[in-house]
Design a protein around this motif. Sequence first.
Motif, PDB file in Angstrom:
ATOM      1  N   SER A  40       1.990 -13.738 -10.737  1.00  0.00           N
ATOM      2  CA  SER A  40       3.381 -13.547 -11.169  1.00  0.00           C
ATOM      3  C   SER A  40       3.786 -12.078 -11.169  1.00  0.00           C
ATOM      4  O   SER A  40       4.940 -11.758 -11.466  1.00  0.00           O
ATOM      5  N   HIS A  41       2.863 -11.179 -10.844  1.00  0.00           N
ATOM      6  CA  HIS A  41       3.199  -9.755 -10.831  1.00  0.00           C
ATOM      7  C   HIS A  41       4.213  -9.491  -9.722  1.00  0.00           C
ATOM      8  O   HIS A  41       4.011  -9.874  -8.568  1.00  0.00           O
ATOM      9  N   TRP A  42       5.288  -8.801 -10.040  1.00  0.00           N
ATOM     10  CA  TRP A  42       6.405  -8.642  -9.096  1.00  0.00           C
ATOM     11  C   TRP A  42       6.023  -7.887  -7.825  1.00  0.00           C
ATOM     12  O   TRP A  42       6.642  -8.082  -6.772  1.00  0.00           O
ATOM     13  N   THR A  71       0.139  -0.922  -3.050  1.00  0.00           N
ATOM     14  CA  THR A  71       1.594  -0.836  -3.130  1.00  0.00           C
ATOM     15  C   THR A  71       2.189  -2.132  -2.589  1.00  0.00           C
ATOM     16  O   THR A  71       1.504  -2.904  -1.918  1.00  0.00           O
ATOM     17  N   GLY A  72       3.477  -2.354  -2.857  1.00  0.00           N
ATOM     18  CA  GLY A  72       4.105  -3.608  -2.468  1.00  0.00           C
ATOM     19  C   GLY A  72       4.047  -3.903  -0.983  1.00  0.00           C
ATOM     20  O   GLY A  72       3.623  -4.981  -0.552  1.00  0.00           O
ATOM     21  N   ASP A  73       4.499  -2.946  -0.154  1.00  0.00           N
ATOM     22  CA  ASP A  73       4.523  -3.152   1.296  1.00  0.00           C
ATOM     23  C   ASP A  73       3.239  -2.715   1.988  1.00  0.00           C
ATOM     24  O   ASP A  73       3.067  -2.967   3.187  1.00  0.00           O
ATOM     25  N   GLY A  74       2.345  -2.067   1.244  1.00  0.00           N
ATOM     26  CA  GLY A  74       1.123  -1.531   1.836  1.00  0.00           C
ATOM     27  C   GLY A  74       0.289  -2.533   2.608  1.00  0.00           C
ATOM     28  O   GLY A  74      -0.122  -2.261   3.746  1.00  0.00           O
ATOM     29  N   PRO A  75       0.004  -3.736   2.050  1.00  0.00           N
ATOM     30  CA  PRO A  75      -0.824  -4.700   2.784  1.00  0.00           C
ATOM     31  C   PRO A  75      -0.223  -5.112   4.124  1.00  0.00           C
ATOM     32  O   PRO A  75      -0.952  -5.271   5.109  1.00  0.00           O
ATOM     33  N   ALA A  76       1.103  -5.280   4.179  1.00  0.00           N
ATOM     34  CA  ALA A  76       1.751  -5.679   5.433  1.00  0.00           C
ATOM     35  C   ALA A  76       1.627  -4.581   6.482  1.00  0.00           C
ATOM     36  O   ALA A  76       1.334  -4.846   7.655  1.00  0.00           O
ATOM     37  N   HIS A  77       1.848  -3.330   6.065  1.00  0.00           N
ATOM     38  CA  HIS A  77       1.738  -2.216   7.008  1.00  0.00           C
ATOM     39  C   HIS A  77       0.306  -2.056   7.510  1.00  0.00           C
ATOM     40  O   HIS A  77       0.070  -1.822   8.700  1.00  0.00           O
ATOM     41  N   LEU A  78      -0.644  -2.189   6.591  1.00  0.00           N
ATOM     42  CA  LEU A  78      -2.048  -2.012   6.968  1.00  0.00           C
ATOM     43  C   LEU A  78      -2.497  -3.114   7.925  1.00  0.00           C
ATOM     44  O   LEU A  78      -3.165  -2.848   8.934  1.00  0.00           O
ATOM     45  N   ASN A 132       3.220  -9.144  -1.161  1.00  0.00           N
ATOM     46  CA  ASN A 132       2.500  -9.075   0.118  1.00  0.00           C
ATOM     47  C   ASN A 132       0.985  -9.122  -0.063  1.00  0.00           C
ATOM     48  O   ASN A 132       0.240  -8.828   0.873  1.00  0.00           O
ATOM     49  N   LEU A 133       0.551  -9.495  -1.246  1.00  0.00           N
ATOM     50  CA  LEU A 133      -0.885  -9.458  -1.547  1.00  0.00           C
ATOM     51  C   LEU A 133      -1.694 -10.337  -0.595  1.00  0.00           C
ATOM     52  O   LEU A 133      -2.830 -10.010  -0.255  1.00  0.00           O
ATOM     53  N   GLY A 134      -1.107 -11.431  -0.131  1.00  0.00           N
ATOM     54  CA  GLY A 134      -1.827 -12.350   0.749  1.00  0.00           C
ATOM     55  C   GLY A 134      -2.190 -11.767   2.101  1.00  0.00           C
ATOM     56  O   GLY A 134      -3.052 -12.303   2.805  1.00  0.00           O
ATOM     57  N   LEU A 135      -1.551 -10.647   2.480  1.00  0.00           N
ATOM     58  CA  LEU A 135      -1.862  -9.998   3.754  1.00  0.00           C
ATOM     59  C   LEU A 135      -3.027  -9.014   3.644  1.00  0.00           C
ATOM     60  O   LEU A 135      -3.583  -8.597   4.668  1.00  0.00           O
ATOM     61  N   TYR A 136      -3.382  -8.644   2.429  1.00  0.00           N
ATOM     62  CA  TYR A 136      -4.388  -7.595   2.247  1.00  0.00           C
ATOM     63  C   TYR A 136      -5.747  -7.967   2.834  1.00  0.00           C
ATOM     64  O   TYR A 136      -6.348  -7.168   3.560  1.00  0.00           O
ATOM     65  N   PRO A 137      -6.287  -9.147   2.557  1.00  0.00           N
ATOM     66  CA  PRO A 137      -7.601  -9.476   3.127  1.00  0.00           C
ATOM     67  C   PRO A 137      -7.627  -9.431   4.650  1.00  0.00           C
ATOM     68  O   PRO A 137      -8.650  -9.082   5.251  1.00  0.00           O
TER      69      PRO A 137
END
Length: 505
Positions: free
Chosen positions: A392-394, A35-42, A398-403
């Motif tokens: 480019s996916h909207w 999800t959009g905000d999921g990586p930041a929260h995790l 926050n994808l950069g926080l996932y790893p």
Amino acid sequence: MKAFFTQRNNFGHLLFWILLAVNIYPIFSVAYFYTGDGPAHLYNATLLNDLLFSENPFSNHFFEIRSLFIPNMGGHALLCFFLQFLDPAIAEKMVYALEILLLAVGFKSVLGLREDGNVWPLFLILPLLNNFCFYIGFQSFCLALGLALFVCRLLFDTRFGKSNRITLAFSLLLLFTAWCHIVPAIFVLIAWFSFQLDSLLKKKYVFRVKSLISIFPAIIFSGTFILQNSGQNSFETLDFLEPWKLLLSFQALIPYNLIDQRLAVLFYTALILIGLIFVFIYTNEYQNRATLLTALFLLALYFILPNNFSQGGYLSIRLLLGVFVFLAVFIAFNLSLKFTLVLAPLLIAINIAQIYQNKEEINYLSAYAEKVLDSTQHIPPNMTMVPLVYSSHWIHYNLGLYPSAFVSGANMDNYEASETEFPVRWKVNLAPDHRLGLFGSSRRPPFALEPYESETGERIDIVLRIGYEESMTSDSTTVKTNELLNSRFVKTAQGEKYQVWERKE
């Protein structure tokens, strides 16, 4: 006749739980429920656990706990709990499953106050489970929204304000809801006011001190936080046309901007309106009119308040979702058995269509995340990292926080640590601000080492490029980034969706 009614109700209960399981299944059907905000929260939940329990010296160097008494803690608290014994990917899936479960069961709990025991209005909540707020990753809000319905169950109980036990339970659960997220708690406060107003309109109003006192803890808790952070509030001029555009586009109920989904949502909205018409025509005495008044108040606030009012964004969509939920509660309370039996199959069909339409996007986002997370085996722990996201996916903002949720370290894209409504914050002068470039807000991310490194004495160890393609080198920003990477870093790993660059000695 009574036996037939009981048998039909039992079947309705069983069907409801089966469909609830069907709605939860997509979460566990993929490797990563992105999800959009999921990586930041995790990521920030892992930092919280480090700061609270493991005393990780690396995390302690960059971050500290702002406070655990913030009205936006629901998702972080649950993630912290599940991360104690579950893999991060499973931990966040458990939170998302609980969001759906709480909203559905909370709705069911409120409808338990129906005198005739009719369970078929339960199906009104099913299309609302697949909403924008859920798929964008507003974890704390969604958890608190489900809790708000349980609080309303106590509010609408005839013993509220008279029974110490019921009133105390209402007060404590409302306070807990506010701790999880402030906006659904405000929904309940509006419902409380609507409940008092409805009693006054019926000329049955009795002032109960217990009822008034019961809302004080939540008001004091939320008000204290707002006043302490009043300098962070932002207000923008309200665009007259924007609320209408958002309302007519059904954005609050459409997770991925899918064109196909608009038809299902339009159909559901039509059923809501038809249900309202049937209620007003065929109902002589309305049950729980306070829910209708609450929906109307929320709709009025939707047109009055800017979308970015106070600390949070996306307020308009949250208010619109609240309007739909309380309208559904009002209809469910007042629609007769024969009409709900007609509507139930249509509601089920809409819900199944939503699940089917979301499936492709859920699978795509999971597959993309899986390819990105392959990079974690090449990222050493306890490093400072800058993620450069070119996708480019909207929803990949926050994808950069996932790893970093899977490998410990200081991720320089941690925007939550710069906002007052989150529990973790940067230590003084260590927040990257714009000193490392605007890499967190661009799909051609500008990146620099100075002046951050010279001003802080810290060093950037890893650069993780996500979604980068060689064809992107035509713009000047990417050319400069390539020059910096080639001169100061060495590429140590590359996959289909990522490049890992490690700092040269």
